[in-house]
Design a protein around this motif. Sequence first.
Motif, PDB file in Angstrom:
ATOM      1  N   ARG A   1      70.115  72.840  30.166  1.00  0.00           N
ATOM      2  CA  ARG A   1      69.038  73.430  30.974  1.00  0.00           C
ATOM      3  C   ARG A   1      68.701  74.835  30.496  1.00  0.00           C
ATOM      4  O   ARG A   1      67.677  75.391  30.871  1.00  0.00           O
ATOM      5  N   ARG A   2      69.563  75.409  29.654  1.00  0.00           N
ATOM      6  CA  ARG A   2      69.353  76.769  29.147  1.00  0.00           C
ATOM      7  C   ARG A   2      68.877  76.780  27.691  1.00  0.00           C
ATOM      8  O   ARG A   2      68.653  77.834  27.129  1.00  0.00           O
ATOM      9  N   PHE A   3      68.741  75.612  27.084  1.00  0.00           N
ATOM     10  CA  PHE A   3      68.278  75.511  25.693  1.00  0.00           C
ATOM     11  C   PHE A   3      66.765  75.384  25.731  1.00  0.00           C
ATOM     12  O   PHE A   3      66.223  74.382  26.193  1.00  0.00           O
ATOM     13  N   LEU A   4      66.063  76.427  25.267  1.00  0.00           N
ATOM     14  CA  LEU A   4      64.627  76.548  25.453  1.00  0.00           C
ATOM     15  C   LEU A   4      63.888  76.664  24.127  1.00  0.00           C
ATOM     16  O   LEU A   4      64.465  77.061  23.117  1.00  0.00           O
ATOM     17  N   TYR A   5      62.604  76.335  24.168  1.00  0.00           N
ATOM     18  CA  TYR A   5      61.745  76.486  22.989  1.00  0.00           C
ATOM     19  C   TYR A   5      60.391  77.035  23.400  1.00  0.00           C
ATOM     20  O   TYR A   5      59.955  76.912  24.547  1.00  0.00           O
ATOM     21  N   LEU A   6      59.728  77.639  22.417  1.00  0.00           N
ATOM     22  CA  LEU A   6      58.372  78.132  22.585  1.00  0.00           C
ATOM     23  C   LEU A   6      57.588  77.763  21.342  1.00  0.00           C
ATOM     24  O   LEU A   6      58.044  78.013  20.215  1.00  0.00           O
ATOM     25  N   GLU A   7      56.429  77.145  21.541  1.00  0.00           N
ATOM     26  CA  GLU A   7      55.512  76.879  20.429  1.00  0.00           C
ATOM     27  C   GLU A   7      54.611  78.100  20.259  1.00  0.00           C
ATOM     28  O   GLU A   7      53.909  78.477  21.191  1.00  0.00           O
TER      29      GLU A   7
END
Length: 171
Positions: A143-149
């Motif tokens: 739940r803490r592994f995030l991405y941004l395009e």
Amino acid sequence: MTSLALTIRREHPSDRDAIERMHERAFGPGRFARTAYRLREGVAPLDDLSFVSLVGTLIVGSVRLTAVRAGGQPALMLGPLTVEPAFMGRGIGGALMRASLDAARDAGHAVVLLVGDEPYYSRFGFRVVPGGQLTLPGPVDTRRFLYLELNEGAFAGISGAVMPVQAALSA
């Protein structure tokens, strides 16, 4: 009380010791065991994408971006984002994030990853990595592994292991 002006600029090599001491105060010795740290271990942050905030000559915040490979594709790993505790709640972290992400976008990078609190980072556009799409070199709360395009659609089709650039090149 006098208000001091905040300056944000690119990180200089001469800042590294002060930044490391700030990380030590903020995160303690346990930071070395974290999965995100494993991706940065032995890999220098990208100078043109890493920033510090200063009040006078005192470094009060830092953000770094490091090159990684995500499923064989180039990406960036954000972190750590650090603000001295006495200066928290003044928008320094947000200003550092915007400076770093704008610089990454301007330099043509497409995807930024991080391990952090989704409620904080979602205001910058970060979303949770869909389950199983990417794996990290150690345990992480998914739940803490995030991405941004940084470019629309850049995350589509990326899957596999996330590795430091040096490890990916030697694999």
